[in-house]
Write a protein that holds these residues in place. Structure first.
Motif, PDB file in Angstrom:
ATOM      1  N   LYS A  14      50.512  -5.630  49.628  1.00 58.10           N
ATOM      2  CA  LYS A  14      51.149  -5.455  50.929  1.00 58.10           C
ATOM      3  C   LYS A  14      50.125  -5.537  52.061  1.00 58.10           C
ATOM      4  O   LYS A  14      48.941  -5.271  51.869  1.00 58.10           O
ATOM      5  CB  LYS A  14      51.876  -4.108  50.963  1.00 58.10           C
ATOM      6  N   GLU A  15      50.618  -5.889  53.227  1.00 59.59           N
ATOM      7  CA  GLU A  15      49.749  -6.020  54.401  1.00 59.59           C
ATOM      8  C   GLU A  15      49.016  -4.713  54.697  1.00 59.59           C
ATOM      9  O   GLU A  15      47.839  -4.719  55.029  1.00 59.59           O
ATOM     10  CB  GLU A  15      50.565  -6.474  55.613  1.00 59.59           C
ATOM     11  N   ARG A  16      49.697  -3.587  54.581  1.00 59.76           N
ATOM     12  CA  ARG A  16      49.050  -2.300  54.866  1.00 59.76           C
ATOM     13  C   ARG A  16      47.880  -2.044  53.913  1.00 59.76           C
ATOM     14  O   ARG A  16      46.889  -1.445  54.292  1.00 59.76           O
ATOM     15  CB  ARG A  16      50.063  -1.165  54.805  1.00 59.76           C
ATOM     16  N   THR A  17      48.009  -2.528  52.689  1.00 66.97           N
ATOM     17  CA  THR A  17      46.936  -2.352  51.709  1.00 66.97           C
ATOM     18  C   THR A  17      45.752  -3.237  52.057  1.00 66.97           C
ATOM     19  O   THR A  17      44.597  -2.799  52.008  1.00 66.97           O
ATOM     20  CB  THR A  17      47.465  -2.659  50.293  1.00 66.97           C
TER      21      THR A  17
ATOM     22  N   HIS B 167      44.979  -4.254  54.981  1.00 68.77           N
ATOM     23  CA  HIS B 167      44.395  -3.650  56.186  1.00 68.77           C
ATOM     24  C   HIS B 167      43.519  -2.452  55.815  1.00 68.77           C
ATOM     25  O   HIS B 167      42.428  -2.278  56.366  1.00 68.77           O
ATOM     26  CB  HIS B 167      45.508  -3.231  57.152  1.00 68.77           C
ATOM     27  N   PHE B 168      43.982  -1.628  54.894  1.00 64.09           N
ATOM     28  CA  PHE B 168      43.219  -0.461  54.452  1.00 64.09           C
ATOM     29  C   PHE B 168      41.894  -0.887  53.815  1.00 64.09           C
ATOM     30  O   PHE B 168      40.831  -0.340  54.133  1.00 64.09           O
ATOM     31  CB  PHE B 168      44.066   0.359  53.468  1.00 64.09           C
TER      32      PHE B 168
ATOM     33  N   VAL C 113      48.026   3.809  49.125  1.00 63.74           N
ATOM     34  CA  VAL C 113      48.512   3.117  50.321  1.00 63.74           C
ATOM     35  C   VAL C 113      49.538   2.056  49.915  1.00 63.74           C
ATOM     36  O   VAL C 113      50.602   1.941  50.535  1.00 63.74           O
ATOM     37  CB  VAL C 113      47.340   2.481  51.110  1.00 63.74           C
TER      38      VAL C 113
END
Length: 166
Positions: A2-5, A7-8, A127
């Motif tokens: 996922k994008e949030r991952t 980014h993290f 995340v």
């Protein structure tokens, strides 16, 4: 992934690890910075201690032992796939960052790399699957590292304790 991952992971990659260990801790969360940690060697001794390892194992039980009923068997497999995808990236990053920082005693380099690898892999997976109940222990540890500090130990019992941060 996922994008949030992604980014993290990028936040972890871009961070200057250990850059603020001499400065007051500004990270919001449960931590203490008033326990005397005499040196980097002492911090890595604490990080590599059996006590801290047991705490980390306790915190990952709901995830790795399939005790998180919300995950279900399909997502447990997806969790394994996530670990397998993230781990090589994290291992390379940790090697580079710990070598670059040059603060880890040689005698503890491998065990410290292993510890950092798992903290970051588990934080990243939490995340990735954050829509399910996940422990915040690992993401908080990573956020402290991103902030330039080092959460080298856990003081107190599992539910009421706090990170020891330098």
């Amino acid at each position: 992934m996922k994008e949030r991952t992604r980014h993290f992971i990028e936040r972890i990659r871009q961070a200057t690890w250990f850059s603020n260990v001499e400065l007051p801790v500004t990270h919001e969360g449960r931590f203490i910075d008033d326990i005397v940690v005499a040196s980097y060697g002492h911090a890595f001794d604490l990080f590599n201690s059996q006590d801290f390892e047991e705490m980390c194992q306790f915190m990952r039980r709901p995830i790795t032992k399939g005790k998180n009923k919300d995950l279900g068997s399909r997502l447990v497999l997806e969790w394994g796939d996530c670990v397998n995808a993230i781990r090589p990236v994290v291992e390379t990053l940790v090697q580079q960052k710990l070598t670059q920082a040059d603060i880890c005693p040689r005698r503890m380099f491998k065990s410290s790399c292993d510890g950092f690898n798992w903290q970051i892999v588990l934080g990243t997976c939490c995340v990735e699957f954050s829509e399910f109940p996940m422990p915040t222990f690992y993401t908080n540890w990573c956020d402290i590292l991103i902030d330039g500090h080092f959460a080298c130990y856990w003081d107190g019992d599992t539910e009421e304790g706090q990170f020891v941060v330098i």
